[in-house]
Design a protein around this motif. Structure first.
Motif, PDB file in Angstrom:
ATOM      1  N   PHE A   1       1.180  -1.200   0.283  1.00  0.00           N
ATOM      2  CA  PHE A   1       0.106  -0.040   0.618  1.00  0.00           C
ATOM      3  C   PHE A   1       1.044   0.954   0.187  1.00  0.00           C
ATOM      4  O   PHE A   1       0.214   2.420  -0.323  1.00  0.00           O
ATOM      5  N   GLY A   2       2.469   1.200   0.455  1.00  0.00           N
ATOM      6  CA  GLY A   2       2.565   2.171   0.165  1.00  0.00           C
ATOM      7  C   GLY A   2       4.335   1.875   1.276  1.00  0.00           C
ATOM      8  O   GLY A   2       4.888   0.799   1.351  1.00  0.00           O
ATOM      9  N   PRO A   3       5.521   3.148   1.236  1.00  0.00           N
ATOM     10  CA  PRO A   3       7.006   2.413   0.887  1.00  0.00           C
ATOM     11  C   PRO A   3       6.601   2.447   2.697  1.00  0.00           C
ATOM     12  O   PRO A   3       6.429   3.151   3.813  1.00  0.00           O
ATOM     13  N   THR A   4       7.086   1.219   2.816  1.00  0.00           N
ATOM     14  CA  THR A   4       7.760   0.445   4.223  1.00  0.00           C
ATOM     15  C   THR A   4       8.708   0.587   4.557  1.00  0.00           C
ATOM     16  O   THR A   4       8.869   0.059   4.191  1.00  0.00           O
ATOM     17  N   VAL A   5       8.610   0.760   5.901  1.00  0.00           N
ATOM     18  CA  VAL A   5      10.498  -0.094   6.674  1.00  0.00           C
ATOM     19  C   VAL A   5       9.521  -0.586   7.690  1.00  0.00           C
ATOM     20  O   VAL A   5       9.133  -0.036   8.548  1.00  0.00           O
TER      21      VAL A   5
ATOM     22  N   SER B   1       8.715   7.762   2.898  1.00  0.00           N
ATOM     23  CA  SER B   1       8.138   6.557   4.114  1.00  0.00           C
ATOM     24  C   SER B   1       6.443   7.244   4.298  1.00  0.00           C
ATOM     25  O   SER B   1       6.235   8.044   4.546  1.00  0.00           O
ATOM     26  N   ARG B   2       5.451   5.567   4.141  1.00  0.00           N
ATOM     27  CA  ARG B   2       4.055   5.599   4.155  1.00  0.00           C
ATOM     28  C   ARG B   2       3.995   5.118   5.767  1.00  0.00           C
ATOM     29  O   ARG B   2       3.078   5.806   6.907  1.00  0.00           O
ATOM     30  N   TYR B   3       4.897   4.371   6.018  1.00  0.00           N
ATOM     31  CA  TYR B   3       4.143   3.579   6.899  1.00  0.00           C
ATOM     32  C   TYR B   3       5.921   3.061   8.109  1.00  0.00           C
ATOM     33  O   TYR B   3       7.289   2.386   7.059  1.00  0.00           O
ATOM     34  N   LEU B   4       5.527   2.715   9.302  1.00  0.00           N
ATOM     35  CA  LEU B   4       6.945   2.436   9.996  1.00  0.00           C
ATOM     36  C   LEU B   4       6.181   1.188  10.434  1.00  0.00           C
ATOM     37  O   LEU B   4       5.599   1.218  11.792  1.00  0.00           O
ATOM     38  N   VAL B   5       6.684  -0.148  10.298  1.00  0.00           N
ATOM     39  CA  VAL B   5       6.670  -1.000  11.871  1.00  0.00           C
ATOM     40  C   VAL B   5       7.539  -1.400  12.694  1.00  0.00           C
ATOM     41  O   VAL B   5       8.549  -1.097  12.284  1.00  0.00           O
ATOM     42  N   ALA B   6       7.306  -0.661  13.534  1.00  0.00           N
ATOM     43  CA  ALA B   6       7.943  -0.949  15.204  1.00  0.00           C
ATOM     44  C   ALA B   6       8.058  -2.787  16.004  1.00  0.00           C
ATOM     45  O   ALA B   6       7.035  -2.026  17.101  1.00  0.00           O
ATOM     46  N   GLU B   7       8.879  -3.123  15.857  1.00  0.00           N
ATOM     47  CA  GLU B   7       8.409  -4.686  17.326  1.00  0.00           C
ATOM     48  C   GLU B   7       9.182  -3.730  18.386  1.00  0.00           C
ATOM     49  O   GLU B   7      10.916  -3.703  18.535  1.00  0.00           O
ATOM     50  N   MET B   8       9.249  -4.013  19.744  1.00  0.00           N
ATOM     51  CA  MET B   8       9.457  -3.607  20.349  1.00  0.00           C
ATOM     52  C   MET B   8       9.597  -4.665  21.944  1.00  0.00           C
ATOM     53  O   MET B   8       8.028  -4.859  22.453  1.00  0.00           O
ATOM     54  N   GLY B   9      10.785  -4.335  22.252  1.00  0.00           N
ATOM     55  CA  GLY B   9      10.653  -5.941  23.288  1.00  0.00           C
ATOM     56  C   GLY B   9      11.305  -5.411  24.732  1.00  0.00           C
ATOM     57  O   GLY B   9      10.836  -4.184  24.421  1.00  0.00           O
TER      58      GLY B   9
END
Length: 470
Positions: free
Chosen positions: A126-130, A153-161
């Motif tokens: 759907f869009g530029p994603t990191v 960039s349109r989306y950022l997915v942040a994994e949080m531990g």
């Protein structure tokens, strides 16, 4: 990376520039070996190494500056009091510089990396994603991911531990999410947290950070996660198998390859979801992905279609290899806790319904005083699932064998090996064609590398498993 001058970086981080100004036009890294022309090198000071000593290597690789706690002779330096905290400030500066960026934060005791892989693949349609490489989910890993963002960039997915209270709250200040996904609360890091309730308190820091116009995607089948609904001002979206889930899976089926499919019911409609990744536990992960994506305004039919083609991108997570002699090797040994171990064993039972199944298991670390009981419980689960053979690797994993034998698994089907090398030799000697084996352990127990070794040797004289035996 968005271009910043070193002078701008000094302003963002509250540091001072020592040396000539320059423009950072490439990656921001904490490993000098990863520098490229235009990079910024972040010099961290740890227990065993001082990153400042690697500044010459960073310069030779093309870095234009250093973010560090003292000036270095070889490169202009943004000098700060604490390079790790300054790195976090820089990452937040990157986020703030991008218009219309949508951030999804993901946490949970297990499944974070698989879920971020799926979500990253879906959003990229759907869009530029990191999204993070591997498991970059720490106070250093999240800024490394954030600094890969570009102006488009349109989306950022942040994994949080987290390994302690307050850790996730800290990460949400670096990458403030609009959508927060909490997958589960399990016993990972019990030795550090002390109790499951403390783990739940920390995981819930994600939903507490969400804005009023945000969305908290919560697993309805986990009581501790469900209870987090009272801790957020965001809209709560429940996912799971429970009848009151907003995004619910019914008629779940798992084929002999280990891939799941199910009927989705959600406010946007219904659909049959088919997953390309392996394991029944991916049903819950994928529901969270769908709910997060639709909460961002994306079309559910296109999201489901994207999920059907989304595979795992991080190594050693249900990584399936087909070897000569119709042997299937599943390397799921990047990490392990009691919940993920049981999920992996259920996957092996599904995939091995018509084959001889072998579990190769190492230690689950950081379980504290509950370690013996939790390992023994996994052994009992293996016996109950009817897995045909068990290889237990290392002293720390020995209670798995105890539990399996106590639950009725015959002694000749339970093999205890001293280390990964011994397990390698036993498997090469005993493994027959047509079988399926799954390797699972915590990262530092070494089974992920054993899996790589077996794959590399497949088809050579060092791996002679070609005959079918009973």
């Amino acid at each position: 990376m968005i271009e910043f001058s070193l002078d701008e970086i000094a302003r963002i981080t509250g540091g001072r520039l020592e040396g000539a100004d320059a423009t950072v036009s490439a990656s921001v890294v904490t490993d000098s070996r990863e520098c490229v022309p235009g990079s910024l090198y972040v010099a961290r000071v740890g227990e065993h190494a001082d990153g400042h000593t690697y500044a010459p290597a960073a310069r030779d690789a093309g870095a234009v500056g250093v973010l560090g706690e003292r000036a270095v002779d070889v490169l202009p330096t943004v000098v700060v009091e604490n390079s790790e905290l300054a790195f976090a400030k820089l990452a937040r500066g990157v986020v703030d510089a991008i218009d219309d960026l949508e951030i999804v934060g993901i946490t949970g005791s297990s499944g974070k990396t698989s879920t971020k892989d799926l979500l990253g693949a879906v959003l990229a349609q759907f869009g530029p994603t990191v999204s993070p490489h591997g498991s970059l989910n720490s106070e250093v890993g999240v800024p490394l991911t954030v600094c890969r963002l570009e102006a488009s960039s349109r989306y950022l997915v942040a994994e949080m531990g987290a390994s302690g209270v307050g850790h996730i709250e800290y990460l949400t200040k670096i990458a403030p999410p609009k959508v927060g996904i909490v997958l589960n609360v399990g016993k990972a890091h019990m030795g550090e947290f002390g109790s499951v309730d403390a783990i739940a308190q920390t995981k819930g820091e994600l939903v507490e950070a969400l804005p009023e116009d945000g969305f908290a995607v919560l697993n309805v089948d986990d009581e501790r996660v469900r209870a987090m609904a009272s801790r957020t001002k965001a809209t709560v979206v429940l996912v799971g198998l429970g009848e009151d889930a907003d995004y619910r899976a019914t008629n779940v089926e798992v084929d002999t390859s280990g891939r799941a499919s199910y009927d989705l019911t959600c406010p946007a409609g219904t659909a049959r979801v088919r997953l390309a990744v392996f394991g029944e536990h991916q049903v819950g992960n994928s529901l969270s992905v769908i709910a997060a994506a639709v909460s961002l305004g994306l079309d559910v039919e296109r999201v489901v279609e994207a999920l059907a083609g989304a595979g795992a991108t991080s190594r050693w997570r249900m990584e399936v290899h087909e070897l000569p002699g119709e042997i299937t090797l599943v390397n799921d040994a990047y990490n392990a806790n009691p919940d993920s171990m049981r999920a992996a064993m259920r996957s092996l039972a599904h995939m091995g319904r018509e084959r001889h199944s072998i579990a190769v298991l190492g230690e689950m670390r950081e379980l504290g005083e509950s370690s013996f009981d939790e390992h023994a419980g996994v052994g009992r689960e293996i016996a109950a699932l009817g897995i045909d053979e068990l290889y237990v690797v290392g002293e720390g994993a020995a209670p798995i064998a105890v539990g399996a034998r106590a639950a009725g698994m015959s002694a000749e089907r339970v093999h205890e090996l001293e280390n990964a090398d011994a397990a390698h030799d036993a498997l090469v000697r005993d493994l027959s064609a047509g079988r399926i084996l799954l390797l699972k352990s915590s990262r530092d127990s070494g089974l992920r590398l054993l899996g790589d070794r077996l794959v590399e040797e497949a088809g050579t004289s060092a791996f002679p498993a070609t005959e079918v035996t009973a």
